[in-house]
Design an enzyme around this catalytic site. Structure first.
Site, PDB file in Angstrom:
ATOM      1  N   ARG A 229      28.323  38.289  30.014  1.00  0.00           N
ATOM      2  CA  ARG A 229      28.898  36.991  29.930  1.00  0.00           C
ATOM      3  C   ARG A 229      30.345  36.838  31.572  1.00  0.00           C
ATOM      4  O   ARG A 229      30.219  36.528  32.744  1.00  0.00           O
ATOM      5  CB  ARG A 229      28.627  36.680  29.129  1.00  0.00           C
ATOM      6  N   ILE A 230      30.637  37.519  30.589  1.00  0.00           N
ATOM      7  CA  ILE A 230      32.371  36.703  31.103  1.00  0.00           C
ATOM      8  C   ILE A 230      32.415  37.567  32.601  1.00  0.00           C
ATOM      9  O   ILE A 230      32.497  36.744  33.607  1.00  0.00           O
ATOM     10  CB  ILE A 230      33.298  37.862  30.605  1.00  0.00           C
TER      11      ILE A 230
ATOM     12  N   CYS B  97      41.731  42.477  32.001  1.00  0.00           N
ATOM     13  CA  CYS B  97      41.545  41.642  30.297  1.00  0.00           C
ATOM     14  C   CYS B  97      40.413  41.641  29.214  1.00  0.00           C
ATOM     15  O   CYS B  97      40.176  40.957  28.424  1.00  0.00           O
ATOM     16  CB  CYS B  97      41.476  40.304  31.360  1.00  0.00           C
ATOM     17  N   ALA B  98      40.093  42.975  29.452  1.00  0.00           N
ATOM     18  CA  ALA B  98      38.981  43.195  28.777  1.00  0.00           C
ATOM     19  C   ALA B  98      39.344  44.269  27.636  1.00  0.00           C
ATOM     20  O   ALA B  98      39.256  43.408  26.059  1.00  0.00           O
ATOM     21  CB  ALA B  98      37.825  43.377  29.683  1.00  0.00           C
TER      22      ALA B  98
ATOM     23  N   ASP C 291      46.249  42.494  30.006  1.00  0.00           N
ATOM     24  CA  ASP C 291      45.997  41.798  28.813  1.00  0.00           C
ATOM     25  C   ASP C 291      45.777  42.593  28.141  1.00  0.00           C
ATOM     26  O   ASP C 291      46.196  41.881  25.874  1.00  0.00           O
ATOM     27  CB  ASP C 291      45.359  40.970  29.042  1.00  0.00           C
TER      28      ASP C 291
ATOM     29  N   GLU D  33      48.220  48.588  21.953  1.00  0.00           N
ATOM     30  CA  GLU D  33      49.605  47.297  21.031  1.00  0.00           C
ATOM     31  C   GLU D  33      49.654  47.101  20.092  1.00  0.00           C
ATOM     32  O   GLU D  33      49.332  47.544  18.662  1.00  0.00           O
ATOM     33  CB  GLU D  33      48.005  46.679  21.295  1.00  0.00           C
TER      34      GLU D  33
ATOM     35  N   HIS E 262      47.598  40.370  24.891  1.00  0.00           N
ATOM     36  CA  HIS E 262      46.321  40.075  24.220  1.00  0.00           C
ATOM     37  C   HIS E 262      46.027  38.728  24.498  1.00  0.00           C
ATOM     38  O   HIS E 262      45.716  38.052  23.121  1.00  0.00           O
ATOM     39  CB  HIS E 262      46.228  41.022  23.217  1.00  0.00           C
TER      40      HIS E 262
ATOM     41  N   GLY F 142      43.530  36.825  25.920  1.00  0.00           N
ATOM     42  CA  GLY F 142      42.251  37.019  26.424  1.00  0.00           C
ATOM     43  C   GLY F 142      41.317  35.413  25.869  1.00  0.00           C
ATOM     44  O   GLY F 142      41.228  35.077  26.317  1.00  0.00           O
ATOM     45  N   ALA F 143      41.378  35.403  23.983  1.00  0.00           N
ATOM     46  CA  ALA F 143      40.184  34.702  23.884  1.00  0.00           C
ATOM     47  C   ALA F 143      41.422  33.238  22.572  1.00  0.00           C
ATOM     48  O   ALA F 143      41.285  32.469  22.085  1.00  0.00           O
ATOM     49  CB  ALA F 143      39.669  35.390  22.727  1.00  0.00           C
TER      50      ALA F 143
END
Ligand code: 9EZ
Length: 345
Positions: free
Chosen positions: A178-179, A257-258, A283, A288, A306, A308-309
């Site tokens: 999808r992305i 960015c995954a 990202d 982390e 992080h 992305g969302a």
């Protein structure tokens, strides 16, 4: 978000997905972390009399173990570790929902053994991740973060921040779910040539949108910019490493960015220092936060924590998604995005 705005979001959701009725329930959901909006949506849907959504922010494992026995469902974001101990104590529980993508913070094996359905919301973040990727690509190409920091320090350096246009360049999309596909559409609008690799997506899917699909080895040799959109699994861990970077074009730019770990950070560092890779936009990281990473010392690496969302829209989407899945399971149904299949007695 006001209650009316939450209701409006739910109404839009119903229009889109065709959900039309809600049955009476006498169940309770326990919501950890900041899911106030979700609590309101659920409470509205079930009616305050029948459905109690109890919001319990920042509970420790011990505190959760103590109270969890009275709840029929548990909904979390990423900040709550739902351990085997907590699940063991959850004697009434039928459903655990993760308002986001991935269930790394939930012991799904323990849930399966206990007969608890676990699900997440894998679709709500798609456009947030997509737009962050495009933003990072353009920021990388034009040195926007570096130039911004420089000007804010009082400098006016114009030649230092010469960039490249993305128009006419080849974007390699690794992972064409999808992305990956949404990123491809937007890159095509920038008049980039998009090529893609995905072992699970047939070439026709790419062809239908003007994207040539090829082996990952061929993609690596042809792309000016490579962006990864895969899960982190054994076959994608360090998919971009010393050897694969060696096959890439000189001056390639890399974007992740995954999931942290798809790019081997030590190999990326060496390749940037050697001048092989022109820059990277990250990202996500192997650890982390990436406090120790030497990548943070490089001018040509741009980073975000992080994010992305992290859009208002995505958080609303995933909250509504798990609210509906919670309702479905407590109604005796199944969860649309279940990640396990417990045998319920
Ligand atoms: C994509 C993938 C692996 C991959 C693996 C899985 C959905 N998906 N995609 C590109 N499970 C390697 C390269």
């Amino acid at each position: 978000m006001t209650l009316d705005e939450a209701q409006q979001a739910v109404d839009t959701w119903i229009k889109t997905y065709g959900v039309r009725y809600f049955s009476e329930l006498t169940n309770m959901a326990c919501l950890t972390e900041e899911v106030g909006e979700l609590a309101r949506i659920i409470a509205r849907q079930y009616g305050d009399q029948s459905f109690k959504a109890g919001e319990k922010a920042d509970l420790s494992e011990d505190e959760l173990v103590k109270i969890i026995g009275e709840y029929d469902a548990l909904i979390v974001r990423s900040g709550t570790q739902v351990t085997a101990r907590i699940i063991e104590a959850a004697d009434k529980m039928k459903y655990i929902g993760r308002a986001g993508v991935g269930v790394d913070n939930i012991d799904t094996d323990a849930a399966t053994k206990k007969g608890i359905i676990v699900s997440n919301a894998p679709e709500g973040n798609t456009l947030a991740a997509t737009e962050h990727t495009i933003g990072m690509m353009m920021a990388l190409a034009r040195n926007i973060p570096q130039a911004s920091a420089s000007l804010k320090k009082g400098e006016w350096k114009r030649s230092k921040f010469m960039g490249n246009e993305m128009n006419g360049k080849v974007l390699g999309v690794v992972g064409f779910g999808r992305i990956g596909r949404e990123v491809a559409k937007r890159a095509q609008a920038l008049e980039m040539t998009v090529i893609a690799y995905d072992p699970f997506i047939p070439a026709e899917v790419g062809a239908a949108m003007g994207v040539e699909m090829m082996s990952v080895a061929e993609l690596f040799t042809k792309a000016d910019v490579i962006t990864v959109h895969t899960p982190l699994i054994p076959s994608t861990t360090h998919l971009i490493n010393k050897d694969s970077i060696a096959t890439m074009k000189d001056g390639v730019r890399l974007i992740n960015c995954a999931r942290g770990g798809i790019i081997d950070e030590a190999a990326l560092y060496d390749a940037i220092v050697a001048g092989k890779v022109a820059g990277a936009a990250l990202d996500v990281f192997e650890n982390e936060p990436p406090t120790e990473s030497p990548l943070l010392t490089l001018d040509s690496v741009i980073v975000t924590p992080h994010l992305g969302a992290s859009t208002v829209e995505a958080q609303k989407n995933v909250a509504i998604s798990v609210a509906y899945q919670c309702r479905d399971v407590l109604n005796g149904g199944s969860a649309k995005s279940a990640v396990n299949a417990p045998l319920v007695a």
